[in-house]
Design a protein around this motif. Structure first.
Motif, mmCIF file in Angstrom:
data_model
loop_
_atom_site.group_PDB
_atom_site.id
_atom_site.type_symbol
_atom_site.label_atom_id
_atom_site.label_comp_id
_atom_site.label_asym_id
_atom_site.label_seq_id
_atom_site.Cartn_x
_atom_site.Cartn_y
_atom_site.Cartn_z
ATOM 1 N N PRO A 41 2.072 -16.694 -17.069
ATOM 2 C CA PRO A 41 1.982 -17.913 -17.890
ATOM 3 C C PRO A 41 3.199 -18.812 -17.724
ATOM 4 C CG PRO A 41 2.747 -16.106 -19.242
ATOM 5 C CD PRO A 41 2.500 -15.533 -17.869
ATOM 6 N N GLU A 42 3.100 -20.010 -18.250
ATOM 7 C CA GLU A 42 4.257 -20.887 -18.327
ATOM 8 C C GLU A 42 5.318 -20.213 -19.197
ATOM 9 O OE1 GLU A 42 4.788 -23.814 -16.845
ATOM 10 O OE2 GLU A 42 2.849 -23.768 -15.841
ATOM 11 N N GLU A 43 6.578 -20.515 -18.918
ATOM 12 C CA GLU A 43 7.673 -19.883 -19.672
ATOM 13 C C GLU A 43 7.549 -20.112 -21.178
ATOM 14 O OE1 GLU A 43 12.566 -20.174 -19.946
ATOM 15 O OE2 GLU A 43 11.511 -20.918 -18.182
ATOM 16 N N THR A 44 7.069 -21.297 -21.563
ATOM 17 C CA THR A 44 6.980 -21.633 -22.979
ATOM 18 C C THR A 44 5.704 -21.105 -23.639
ATOM 19 O OG1 THR A 44 6.032 -23.777 -22.345
ATOM 20 C CG2 THR A 44 8.409 -23.699 -22.771
ATOM 21 N N ASP A 99 12.741 -14.311 -24.419
ATOM 22 C CA ASP A 99 12.183 -14.219 -25.770
ATOM 23 C C ASP A 99 13.066 -14.929 -26.797
ATOM 24 O OD1 ASP A 99 9.972 -12.831 -24.975
ATOM 25 O OD2 ASP A 99 10.630 -10.880 -25.711
ATOM 26 N N LYS A 100 14.340 -15.056 -26.483
ATOM 27 C CA LYS A 100 15.259 -15.745 -27.397
ATOM 28 C C LYS A 100 15.262 -17.251 -27.114
ATOM 29 C CE LYS A 100 18.244 -11.670 -27.469
ATOM 30 N NZ LYS A 100 19.569 -11.117 -27.070
ATOM 31 N N GLY A 101 15.302 -17.630 -25.850
ATOM 32 C CA GLY A 101 15.347 -19.044 -25.484
ATOM 33 C C GLY A 101 14.051 -19.773 -25.753
ATOM 34 N N SER A 102 12.924 -19.119 -25.439
ATOM 35 C CA SER A 102 11.600 -19.656 -25.755
ATOM 36 C C SER A 102 10.979 -18.659 -26.725
ATOM 37 C CB SER A 102 10.736 -19.786 -24.495
ATOM 38 O OG SER A 102 11.278 -20.731 -23.605
ATOM 39 N N PRO A 103 11.259 -18.799 -28.003
ATOM 40 C CA PRO A 103 10.976 -17.742 -28.983
ATOM 41 C C PRO A 103 9.634 -17.058 -28.805
ATOM 42 C CG PRO A 103 11.998 -19.603 -30.062
ATOM 43 C CD PRO A 103 11.722 -20.042 -28.650
ATOM 44 N N GLY A 104 9.665 -15.737 -28.808
ATOM 45 C CA GLY A 104 8.453 -14.952 -28.649
ATOM 46 C C GLY A 104 8.786 -13.499 -28.440
ATOM 47 N N THR A 105 7.799 -12.733 -28.004
ATOM 48 C CA THR A 105 7.993 -11.303 -27.753
ATOM 49 C C THR A 105 7.389 -10.881 -26.416
ATOM 50 O OG1 THR A 105 5.940 -10.737 -28.928
ATOM 51 C CG2 THR A 105 7.973 -10.782 -30.231
#
Length: 269
Positions: A177-180, A137-143
């Motif tokens: 899903p894809e990581e991004t 969630d930090k590296g590929s911003p999200g939750t």
């Protein structure tokens, strides 16, 4: 016309002109008051809108708010709420599994090795302990990592078996899903995946826990446990404090044969 009448007419004309000027002055004053009042209302509306926008911007996110919530411990999570150990009580060894729900390598690992792990656990070969991470969630911003981990807490509250089946479904080729792509942030999507698990399909209590974020704080506490473990990536496997890796690699075994070989070696150690 007499001089007197002429003067009277002139006086009357001046009076009418004065009265007309007063009426025009009053109208102009009224217009100015309306314009000023409208301007004040407009300024107040803009200020109010800006104030509301600032308040909304300053309002903590759902995950910031979750930090201050009381910890709701799922069933089957130990006395501290984060010791998720699954398997037969008489199994002598415990395989620690460190995974992040959004991790693509975890997804590949679960698809390839997950069935072998389930067979081993059912046979009592070892127990497993799950430690969830949310660093993606930090590296590929999200939750999505946090939200999926919260949903796993809801599944664990149903049963250990529901937890394992749901974890497998989350990592499946169909749903992962894809990581991004932060698709796991969508709680309705997580419920859609849960509908593939018999114990969770149409389970109103589970659905409510996911939507309400009942286990959001639990996800944060579990993630903190991962952060304090010293583990640097996922998936990571450990037994007796030692990493389990594929032969000649520092990574977890990625196929059933190499996994079984590494596990058998660890069980003898």
């Amino acid at each position: 016309m007499s001089s007197r009448n002429s003067q009277a007419n002139k006086a009357a004309a001046r009076e009418r002109l004065r009265a007309e000027r007063e009426r025009e002055a009053k109208k102009a004053k009224t217009r100015r008051q309306i314009i000023v009042a409208a301007s004040i209302v407009g300024v107040l509306a803009i200020a109010g809108g800006a104030s509301y926008g600032i308040m909304q911007a300053m309002k903590p996110s759902a995950w910031d708010a979750a930090k201050d919530k009381a910890l709701v411990k799922p069933a089957n999570s130990g006395s501290d709420g984060t010791t998720v150990v699954i398997g037969k009580a008489d199994a002598k060894k415990t395989l620690e599994m460190y995974e992040d729900p959004r991790c693509p390598i975890c997804s590949q690992f679960e698809q390839a090795v997950g069935p072998t792990i389930k067979k081993d656990v059912d046979a009592g070969k070892y127990k497993i302990q799950f430690i969830g991470a949310t660093f993606i969630d930090k590296g590929s911003p999200g939750t999505g990592s946090k939200t999926a981990l919260s949903a796993l807490g809801a599944a664990l509250n149903v049963s250990p078996e529901a937890f394992l089946e749901y974890k497998s479904a989350l990592y499946s080729a169909k749903y992962h899903p894809e990581e991004t792509t932060d698709k796991f942030k969508d709680r309705d999507y997580l419920i859609t995946i849960a509908d593939t698990v018999p114990a969770l399909k149409g389970n109103a209590a589970f659905d409510k826990a996911v939507k309400d974020g009942t286990y959001d704080k639990w996800a944060l506490v579990m993630s903190d446990k991962f952060d304090k473990s010293g583990v640097q990536g996922t998936p990571t496997l450990k037994m007796d404090g030692k990493k389990i890796t594929a032969d000649g690699s520092d990574n977890a075994p990625s196929d059933p044969a190499s996994f079984t070989a590494a596990i058998d070696k660890a069980l003898k150690g």
